[in-house]
Design an enzyme around this catalytic site. Structure first.
Site, PDB file in Angstrom:
ATOM      1  N   PRO A   1      -8.197  -3.891  -2.257  1.00  0.00           N
ATOM      2  CA  PRO A   1      -7.137  -2.984  -2.752  1.00  0.00           C
ATOM      3  C   PRO A   1      -7.436  -2.482  -4.174  1.00  0.00           C
ATOM      4  CG  PRO A   1      -6.336  -5.259  -2.679  1.00  0.00           C
ATOM      5  CD  PRO A   1      -7.703  -5.257  -2.057  1.00  0.00           C
TER       6      PRO A   1
ATOM      7  N   GLU B   1      -6.812 -14.933  -0.615  1.00  0.00           N
ATOM      8  CA  GLU B   1      -6.493 -14.226  -1.859  1.00  0.00           C
ATOM      9  C   GLU B   1      -7.591 -13.244  -2.243  1.00  0.00           C
ATOM     10  OE1 GLU B   1      -3.800 -14.149  -4.121  1.00  0.00           O
ATOM     11  OE2 GLU B   1      -2.954 -14.885  -2.241  1.00  0.00           O
TER      12      GLU B   1
ATOM     13  N   ARG C   1     -16.870   9.538  13.222  1.00  0.00           N
ATOM     14  CA  ARG C   1     -16.609  10.849  13.842  1.00  0.00           C
ATOM     15  C   ARG C   1     -17.342  11.978  13.126  1.00  0.00           C
ATOM     16  NH1 ARG C   1     -12.377  13.580  11.810  1.00  0.00           N
ATOM     17  NH2 ARG C   1     -11.575  14.467  13.735  1.00  0.00           N
TER      18      ARG C   1
HETATM   19  N1  SAH Z   1      -5.306 -10.937  -4.101  1.00  0.00           N
HETATM   20  C1  SAH Z   1      -5.953  -9.683  -3.858  1.00  0.00           C
HETATM   21  C2  SAH Z   1      -5.610  -9.150  -2.464  1.00  0.00           C
HETATM   22  C3  SAH Z   1      -6.188  -9.983  -1.348  1.00  0.00           C
HETATM   23  S1  SAH Z   1      -5.793  -9.378   0.226  1.00  0.00           S
HETATM   24  C4  SAH Z   1      -5.514  -8.673  -4.907  1.00  0.00           C
HETATM   25  O1  SAH Z   1      -4.383  -8.766  -5.364  1.00  0.00           O
HETATM   26  O2  SAH Z   1      -6.290  -7.762  -5.270  1.00  0.00           O
HETATM   27  C5  SAH Z   1      -7.091 -10.069   1.176  1.00  0.00           C
HETATM   28  C6  SAH Z   1      -8.191  -9.134   1.563  1.00  0.00           C
HETATM   29  O3  SAH Z   1      -7.669  -8.058   2.315  1.00  0.00           O
HETATM   30  C7  SAH Z   1      -8.937  -8.488   0.413  1.00  0.00           C
HETATM   31  O4  SAH Z   1      -9.960  -9.318  -0.061  1.00  0.00           O
HETATM   32  C8  SAH Z   1      -9.479  -7.215   1.040  1.00  0.00           C
HETATM   33  O5  SAH Z   1     -10.718  -7.436   1.701  1.00  0.00           O
HETATM   34  C9  SAH Z   1      -8.426  -6.881   2.086  1.00  0.00           C
HETATM   35  N2  SAH Z   1      -7.502  -5.829   1.664  1.00  0.00           N
HETATM   36  C10 SAH Z   1      -6.186  -5.967   1.353  1.00  0.00           C
HETATM   37  N3  SAH Z   1      -5.642  -4.794   1.019  1.00  0.00           N
HETATM   38  C11 SAH Z   1      -6.612  -3.862   1.120  1.00  0.00           C
HETATM   39  C12 SAH Z   1      -6.668  -2.461   0.883  1.00  0.00           C
HETATM   40  N4  SAH Z   1      -5.593  -1.770   0.470  1.00  0.00           N
HETATM   41  N5  SAH Z   1      -7.848  -1.822   1.100  1.00  0.00           N
HETATM   42  C13 SAH Z   1      -8.945  -2.502   1.495  1.00  0.00           C
HETATM   43  N6  SAH Z   1      -8.955  -3.842   1.718  1.00  0.00           N
HETATM   44  C14 SAH Z   1      -7.807  -4.521   1.537  1.00  0.00           C
END
Ligand code: SAH
Length: 242
Positions: A89, A116, A154
């Site tokens: 994210p 996490e 695609r």
């Molecule tokens: N604690 C982290 C979030 C972990 S979520 C933070 O606050 O930044 C767990 C996993 O989900 C992440 O390591 C990532 O690979 C995936 N993930 C979660 N949200 C995402 C998003 N918006 N885009 C891409 N990958 C995401």
């Protein structure tokens, strides 16, 4: 285009890509998807892939060693490094421009985080790019990686059939796509616009362009700042603003 996916849940990648555009592209040999179980690269008795974070706090982090080994396993000796994208994210947000950029590559590895997230050294020393699918937090990177795979696949030449086209898709043109209609011409008393059935191609193109501009103006005015616009487009937008 070859996708290597590093995940704790490789089975998640089966059915979504068995059908549709990606399914066909795979059958034609244009796209291949290799989902690798990260756990295979954990060597202790319990195949541990996560651990507590230094400094304390709730939740687990993915350990760096299995992820490094998994990426190293897909690198052919002597071949150039494969771009390694960490799904996160905190990455740059996926847009059609980013999708177009990735579609130029022959091969990419996608790392799906869980818990996490991943140890910071994965981000710094293993990943060459970090991509987010939007400003929200998912439970894992798998669905995000699937979004990347589908959007990129695609665009691989030959993936879309002759009746499909990415050319006037939303964002590809810099605008949202115009409204579209199919048969019946009249449905429950609602008629499709006559111009579309007029056979006058110039008029149809003009109508589509204008509706595309109108939609973008109404829903995503931010896109207009960077969309390539003609003088005529600008005049039409000025009319809309009156
Ligand atoms: N604690 C982290 C979030 C972990 S979520 C933070 O606050 O930044 C767990 C996993 O989900 C992440 O390591 C990532 O690979 C995936 N993930 C979660 N949200 C995402 C998003 N918006 N885009 C891409 N990958 C995401």
């Amino acid at each position: 285009m070859r996708f290597h996916v590093l995940t704790l849940f490789p089975a998640m990648f089966e059915s979504p890509f068995a059908e549709g555009v990606v399914g066909r592209a795979r059958d034609k040999g244009l796209v291949s998807i290799h989902a690798m179980d990260i756990r295979t690269f954990a060597h202790d008795r319990h195949r541990t892939v996560d651990d507590y974070q230094f400094g304390g706090g709730p939740g687990m982090l993915m350990k760096p060693d299995p992820l490094f080994e998994a990426v190293e396993s897909v690198r052919q000796p002597g071949a150039k490094d494969i771009p390694v994208i960490l799904m996160s994210p905190q990455g740059r947000v996926l847009t059609q421009r980013v999708v177009e950029e990735l579609a130029e590559l022959d091969e990419i590895a996608l790392i799906c985080g869980r818990y996490e997230g991943v140890d910071e050294r994965v981000r710094q020393r293993l990943a060459t790019d970090e991509i987010s699918v939007g400003d929200y937090v998912l439970g894992g990177g798998e669905l995000a990686a699937m979004v990347v795979i589908e959007a990129v696949s695609r665009l691989v030449p030959g993936a879309l059939g002759s009746f499909e086209s990415a050319q006037d898709d939303s964002f590809t043109t810099g605008l949202l796509q115009h409204p579209q209609y199919t048969r019946p011409a009249e449905f429950r008393g609602w008629r499709a616009p006559d111009v579309l059935m007029s056979g006058n191609h110039a008029e149809i193109e003009r109508w589509r362009r204008r509706e595309s501009l109108r939609r973008t103006y109404e829903r995503r005015p931010d896109l207009l700042e960077s969309a390539p616009l003609t003088e005529e487009d600008r005049a039409f937008l000025a009319e809309l603003g009156e």
